[in-house]
Design a protein around this motif. Structure first.
Motif, PDB file in Angstrom:
ATOM      1  N   ARG A 138     -67.992  53.388  65.033  1.00  0.00           N
ATOM      2  CA  ARG A 138     -68.474  54.195  63.913  1.00  0.00           C
ATOM      3  C   ARG A 138     -68.049  55.648  64.073  1.00  0.00           C
ATOM      4  O   ARG A 138     -67.681  56.306  63.093  1.00  0.00           O
ATOM      5  N   MET A 139     -68.083  56.164  65.305  1.00  0.00           N
ATOM      6  CA  MET A 139     -67.660  57.541  65.551  1.00  0.00           C
ATOM      7  C   MET A 139     -66.197  57.741  65.157  1.00  0.00           C
ATOM      8  O   MET A 139     -65.845  58.752  64.523  1.00  0.00           O
ATOM      9  N   GLU A 159     -73.974  62.643  60.322  1.00  0.00           N
ATOM     10  CA  GLU A 159     -74.064  61.350  61.006  1.00  0.00           C
ATOM     11  C   GLU A 159     -73.242  61.368  62.290  1.00  0.00           C
ATOM     12  O   GLU A 159     -73.666  60.837  63.319  1.00  0.00           O
ATOM     13  N   LEU A 160     -72.067  61.998  62.233  1.00  0.00           N
ATOM     14  CA  LEU A 160     -71.210  62.053  63.415  1.00  0.00           C
ATOM     15  C   LEU A 160     -71.910  62.753  64.575  1.00  0.00           C
ATOM     16  O   LEU A 160     -71.780  62.332  65.732  1.00  0.00           O
ATOM     17  N   GLU A 183     -86.606  62.694  61.751  1.00  0.00           N
ATOM     18  CA  GLU A 183     -86.688  61.561  60.821  1.00  0.00           C
ATOM     19  C   GLU A 183     -85.353  61.292  60.131  1.00  0.00           C
ATOM     20  O   GLU A 183     -84.954  60.141  59.945  1.00  0.00           O
ATOM     21  N   ALA A 184     -84.639  62.365  59.783  1.00  0.00           N
ATOM     22  CA  ALA A 184     -83.364  62.202  59.089  1.00  0.00           C
ATOM     23  C   ALA A 184     -82.322  61.549  59.990  1.00  0.00           C
ATOM     24  O   ALA A 184     -81.599  60.626  59.574  1.00  0.00           O
ATOM     25  N   ASP A 185     -82.235  62.001  61.245  1.00  0.00           N
ATOM     26  CA  ASP A 185     -81.265  61.423  62.169  1.00  0.00           C
ATOM     27  C   ASP A 185     -81.637  59.993  62.540  1.00  0.00           C
ATOM     28  O   ASP A 185     -80.760  59.140  62.723  1.00  0.00           O
ATOM     29  N   GLU A 186     -82.923  59.728  62.660  1.00  0.00           N
ATOM     30  CA  GLU A 186     -83.377  58.365  62.942  1.00  0.00           C
ATOM     31  C   GLU A 186     -82.920  57.420  61.836  1.00  0.00           C
ATOM     32  O   GLU A 186     -82.469  56.294  62.097  1.00  0.00           O
ATOM     33  N   LYS A 187     -83.012  57.880  60.608  1.00  0.00           N
ATOM     34  CA  LYS A 187     -82.586  57.076  59.467  1.00  0.00           C
ATOM     35  C   LYS A 187     -81.078  56.844  59.491  1.00  0.00           C
ATOM     36  O   LYS A 187     -80.595  55.782  59.091  1.00  0.00           O
ATOM     37  N   ARG A 188     -80.328  57.847  59.968  1.00  0.00           N
ATOM     38  CA  ARG A 188     -78.865  57.744  59.977  1.00  0.00           C
ATOM     39  C   ARG A 188     -78.365  56.660  60.917  1.00  0.00           C
ATOM     40  O   ARG A 188     -77.313  56.081  60.684  1.00  0.00           O
TER      41      ARG A 188
END
Length: 240
Positions: A138-139, A159-160, A183-188
């Motif tokens: 993914r990276m 996301e990266l 929370e935002a990064d957890e979702k990503r």
């Protein structure tokens, strides 16, 4: 809640499965997981049912999956089977790692004597490697998107950043359970279903207690270690 049983071939996973499943399955090699929903009996719920006499009564259930043994070989065929099997197990909410703690002449083991610490290390390595392959792939795609300047550039950059954190930790042999994310990064990264972000229970299948310190230095979130003689428990569970 979905719980998957993981283990090397001959670890007794299916016997453990039969000890808790409501309908026993054949203890033999199987290419597809055995899946059953097991009711969770709770006396408090039974008491409430007796008090209120509802028209419908549905106890909570756990979906248990007995996966085929993780292939141990290093050839391309075993690698492909391992990748496919682990990919099919990512949707589980938690895992039970079954380790062999018994001797038997009915199975041709690589090592005659059980070595649960070595088996656990091998399984953990496979799970961490599987997560690393997913994160690294993914990276690379996100980096390519940013070079091409696609319209989702800002989203890809955010996301990266979090995927790079995961790759860095996994490459260093560290887990992801204690990686603090908002929370935002957890979702990503939720869609990746990383094994290293989920709770695991280590179960030593055999007559002896689990050795002290089993899994102590593991990078994964090993919540607890239990010892269980699955053959005895399965025979008891099969009684009337």
């Amino acid at each position: 809640m979905r719980i998957a049983f993981l283990g090397l071939p001959g670890s007794g996973k299916t016997t453990v499965f039969n000890a808790v499943a409501e309908t026993p399955v054949e203890v033999a090699y199987h290419a597809e997981p055995h899946v059953q929903v097991v009711k969770v009996h709770d006396r408090r719920l039974d008491h409430l049912r007796d008090m209120f006499q509802p028209k419908k009564f549905t106890p909570a259930g756990l979906e248990l999956g007995d996966a085929p043994g993780l292939p141990e070989g290093a050839d391309e065929r075993d690698k492909e089977r391992r990748i496919r099997l682990l990919a099919s197990l990512r949707e589980a909410d938690a895992y039970v790692i079954v380790l062999r703690g018994f001797r038997t002449e009915s199975y041709a083991y690589e090592r005659e004597a059980p070595d649960p610490a070595a088996d656990l290390a091998r399984i953990v390595e496979q799970l961490v490697t599987a997560d690393f392959v997913v994160a690294e792939g993914r990276m690379a795609r996100l980096q390519e998107n940013l070079k091409r300047g696609v319209r989702t550039k800002d989203d890809d950059r955010l996301e990266l950043a979090v995927v790079e954190k995961c790759v860095e930790r996994l490459e260093a042999g560290r887990g992801l359970a204690d990686l603090e994310l908002d929370e935002a990064d957890e979702k990503r990264i939720r869609g990746f279903q990383f094994f290293a972000r989920k709770p695991l229970l280590v179960l030593l299948n055999g007559p002896d207690d689990a050795p002290a310190g089993l899994g102590e230095d593991s990078p994964l979130d090993l919540r607890e270690t239990l010892a269980l003689d699955a053959q005895v428990e399965a025979e008891v569970a099969a009684m009337d």
